[in-house]
Design a protein around this motif. Structure first.
Motif, PDB file in Angstrom:
ATOM      1  N   ASP A  15      -0.544  -8.682   0.772  1.00  0.00           N
ATOM      2  CA  ASP A  15      -1.940  -8.369   0.483  1.00  0.00           C
ATOM      3  C   ASP A  15      -2.100  -6.853   0.434  1.00  0.00           C
ATOM      4  O   ASP A  15      -2.166  -6.190   1.468  1.00  0.00           O
ATOM      5  CB  ASP A  15      -2.843  -8.970   1.569  1.00  0.00           C
ATOM      6  CG  ASP A  15      -4.321  -8.726   1.311  1.00  0.00           C
ATOM      7  OD1 ASP A  15      -4.651  -7.966   0.375  1.00  0.00           O
ATOM      8  OD2 ASP A  15      -5.145  -9.276   2.056  1.00  0.00           O
ATOM      9  N   LEU A  16      -2.181  -6.306  -0.773  1.00  0.00           N
ATOM     10  CA  LEU A  16      -2.207  -4.852  -0.933  1.00  0.00           C
ATOM     11  C   LEU A  16      -3.508  -4.228  -0.458  1.00  0.00           C
ATOM     12  O   LEU A  16      -3.586  -3.004  -0.310  1.00  0.00           O
ATOM     13  CB  LEU A  16      -1.956  -4.494  -2.406  1.00  0.00           C
ATOM     14  CG  LEU A  16      -0.611  -4.952  -2.981  1.00  0.00           C
ATOM     15  CD1 LEU A  16      -0.486  -4.536  -4.437  1.00  0.00           C
ATOM     16  CD2 LEU A  16       0.553  -4.411  -2.169  1.00  0.00           C
ATOM     17  N   THR A  17      -4.539  -5.034  -0.204  1.00  0.00           N
ATOM     18  CA  THR A  17      -5.814  -4.504   0.290  1.00  0.00           C
ATOM     19  C   THR A  17      -5.901  -4.535   1.810  1.00  0.00           C
ATOM     20  O   THR A  17      -6.865  -4.026   2.380  1.00  0.00           O
ATOM     21  CB  THR A  17      -6.992  -5.300  -0.289  1.00  0.00           C
ATOM     22  OG1 THR A  17      -6.980  -6.638   0.250  1.00  0.00           O
ATOM     23  CG2 THR A  17      -6.920  -5.369  -1.804  1.00  0.00           C
ATOM     24  N   ALA A  18      -4.921  -5.117   2.462  1.00  0.00           N
ATOM     25  CA  ALA A  18      -4.980  -5.316   3.910  1.00  0.00           C
ATOM     26  C   ALA A  18      -4.862  -3.993   4.666  1.00  0.00           C
ATOM     27  O   ALA A  18      -4.226  -3.039   4.197  1.00  0.00           O
ATOM     28  CB  ALA A  18      -3.882  -6.263   4.357  1.00  0.00           C
ATOM     29  N   THR A  19      -5.456  -3.954   5.848  1.00  0.00           N
ATOM     30  CA  THR A  19      -5.300  -2.807   6.756  1.00  0.00           C
ATOM     31  C   THR A  19      -4.338  -3.134   7.895  1.00  0.00           C
ATOM     32  O   THR A  19      -4.237  -2.391   8.866  1.00  0.00           O
ATOM     33  CB  THR A  19      -6.658  -2.385   7.339  1.00  0.00           C
ATOM     34  OG1 THR A  19      -7.227  -3.491   8.052  1.00  0.00           O
ATOM     35  CG2 THR A  19      -7.592  -1.919   6.240  1.00  0.00           C
TER      36      THR A  19
ATOM     37  N   LYS B 225       0.075  -6.905   4.831  1.00  0.00           N
ATOM     38  CA  LYS B 225       1.045  -6.274   3.945  1.00  0.00           C
ATOM     39  C   LYS B 225       2.440  -6.388   4.548  1.00  0.00           C
ATOM     40  O   LYS B 225       2.592  -6.453   5.770  1.00  0.00           O
ATOM     41  CB  LYS B 225       0.739  -4.780   3.780  1.00  0.00           C
ATOM     42  CG  LYS B 225      -0.542  -4.451   3.054  1.00  0.00           C
ATOM     43  CD  LYS B 225      -0.766  -2.939   3.069  1.00  0.00           C
ATOM     44  CE  LYS B 225      -2.049  -2.592   2.305  1.00  0.00           C
ATOM     45  NZ  LYS B 225      -2.346  -1.141   2.388  1.00  0.00           N
TER      46      LYS B 225
ATOM     47  N   THR C  90       5.563  -1.781  -0.963  1.00  0.00           N
ATOM     48  CA  THR C  90       4.533  -2.546  -0.279  1.00  0.00           C
ATOM     49  C   THR C  90       4.207  -3.792  -1.084  1.00  0.00           C
ATOM     50  O   THR C  90       3.933  -3.716  -2.284  1.00  0.00           O
ATOM     51  CB  THR C  90       3.252  -1.716  -0.086  1.00  0.00           C
ATOM     52  OG1 THR C  90       3.579  -0.518   0.597  1.00  0.00           O
ATOM     53  CG2 THR C  90       2.226  -2.490   0.714  1.00  0.00           C
TER      54      THR C  90
ATOM     55  N   GLY D 228      -3.313 -12.246   4.858  1.00  0.00           N
ATOM     56  CA  GLY D 228      -4.053 -10.996   4.942  1.00  0.00           C
ATOM     57  C   GLY D 228      -3.279  -9.836   5.538  1.00  0.00           C
ATOM     58  O   GLY D 228      -3.880  -8.933   6.133  1.00  0.00           O
TER      59      GLY D 228
ATOM     60  N   ASN E  33      -2.987   6.690   5.834  1.00  0.00           N
ATOM     61  CA  ASN E  33      -3.497   5.926   4.693  1.00  0.00           C
ATOM     62  C   ASN E  33      -4.313   4.720   5.161  1.00  0.00           C
ATOM     63  O   ASN E  33      -4.377   3.697   4.477  1.00  0.00           O
ATOM     64  CB  ASN E  33      -2.347   5.491   3.787  1.00  0.00           C
ATOM     65  CG  ASN E  33      -1.831   6.636   2.935  1.00  0.00           C
ATOM     66  OD1 ASN E  33      -2.336   6.900   1.856  1.00  0.00           O
ATOM     67  ND2 ASN E  33      -0.820   7.327   3.438  1.00  0.00           N
ATOM     68  N   ASP E  34      -4.915   4.856   6.333  1.00  0.00           N
ATOM     69  CA  ASP E  34      -5.926   3.917   6.837  1.00  0.00           C
ATOM     70  C   ASP E  34      -5.393   2.554   7.263  1.00  0.00           C
ATOM     71  O   ASP E  34      -6.148   1.588   7.315  1.00  0.00           O
ATOM     72  CB  ASP E  34      -7.054   3.720   5.813  1.00  0.00           C
ATOM     73  CG  ASP E  34      -7.786   5.021   5.515  1.00  0.00           C
ATOM     74  OD1 ASP E  34      -7.972   5.807   6.468  1.00  0.00           O
ATOM     75  OD2 ASP E  34      -8.152   5.251   4.355  1.00  0.00           O
TER      76      ASP E  34
END
Length: 303
Positions: free
Chosen positions: A29-33, A65, A26, A63, A100-101
């Motif tokens: 943007d590792l924080t993206a949903t 992944k 991955t 924004g 994983n959301d």
């Protein structure tokens, strides 16, 4: 020799896939949903498509992944694989990502990966399950293997189709083709373990992989397994076709004629673009900028 591609920063994890545990990489943007799940074509593996590197950077800034994974048909595994197997593995990955959301998932394929995308999006079973349903699909270099091979002089593959069909009719479709053919079948990369079923699927008229040929009819017609009405016509999510301009010389139909037929069959669910100056895998830096811009522009609908 394949070019050495640049390093890519990200996170390596795994997911359960049948009896195996496969890696996922991955980046972006590792924080993206929101994520684009990327699958390559024949002979590709994870990280093997040149434009995936600038695409990861572009997605991260927007924004999103980029999720790449290993699948059983990677590298030479496609010779004994199928679109059904690829679809099932992709579905397992989508389920894992949902757990994983991840809220928005778009699947993107290069070359034969495009066949994986349309095979996935035209599956009513997957589209009816919230765990495996995806929000969209992108097909880059959606071209016909059946029409490509004769135009580049790969006559051995075409000549071997009657034998493959005979083996399938006798119940031996999972058996490997004869060794003398396998030595010629690996796209210059050595002997390929390819069975009768996958050779027919890739090269035979109406094979399971035959989604993008110019002679595919609108309505179901033997021997075609995928008419336009039951492939593009049943897309479960919006889709984008990105046709590399330089692919046109290796295909029977002009993309300007072919792509509108697909869009008409899709009844508003398919958009298409021709990537000017782009080769099959978009290895040109200028064309890579274009493909990233087209992908990001289309993805804005999900924001």
């Amino acid at each position: 020799m394949s070019p050495i591609l640049p390093p890519l920063s990200g996170v390596l994890t795994t997911f359960a896939c049948g009896q195996y545990t496969y890696p996922i990489f991955t980046s972006g943007d590792l924080t993206a949903t929101r994520a684009v799940v990327f699958v390559g074509g024949l002979t590709n593996g994870m990280g093997g498509v040149p434009y995936s590197y600038p695409l990861s950077d572009a997605l991260g800034k927007a924004g999103w992944k980029l999720v790449q994974f290993h699948w059983s048909s990677a590298y030479g595994g496609y010779g004994t694989g199928s679109l059904d197997r690829d679809r099932d593995e992709m579905a397992q990955l989508v389920k894992h990502l949902r757990s994983n959301d991840l809220k928005t998932i778009v699947i993107m394929g290069h070359s034969t990966g495009s066949q994986n995308v349309i095979h996935y999006l035209s599956s009513s079973v997957l589209s009816s399950d919230p765990e495996t349903r995806v929000e969209g699909g992108i097909m880059q270099a959606p071209v016909s293997d059946r029409e490509f091979m004769p135009l580049v002089g790969m006559k051995d593959h075409i000549a071997a189709v009657p034998l493959a069909e005979k083996m399938i009719a006798e119940g031996n479709g999972e058996e490997l083709m004869p060794k003398d053919f396998r030595k010629k079948a690996g796209f210059g990369q050595g002997e390929l373990a390819i069975n009768a079923y996958r050779l027919w699927s890739l090269v035979g008229v109406g094979g399971d992989d035959d989604y993008f040929s110019s002679d595919i009819p609108l309505d179901p017609t033997p021997p075609f397994r995928h008419s336009l009405s039951d492939s593009f016509g049943v897309l479960s999510a919006p889709a984008l076709a990105l046709y590399s301009e330089k692919d046109a010389e290796y295909q029977v139909a002009k993309p300007e004629d072919l792509l509108p037929r697909w869009a008409d069959a899709a009844k508003g669910k398919l958009e298409w673009r021709i990537l000017k100056g782009a080769s099959h895998d978009v290895s040109e830096p200028e064309a890579q900028v274009v493909v990233c811009d087209e992908v990001l522009g289309w993805l804005r609908r999900f924001e």
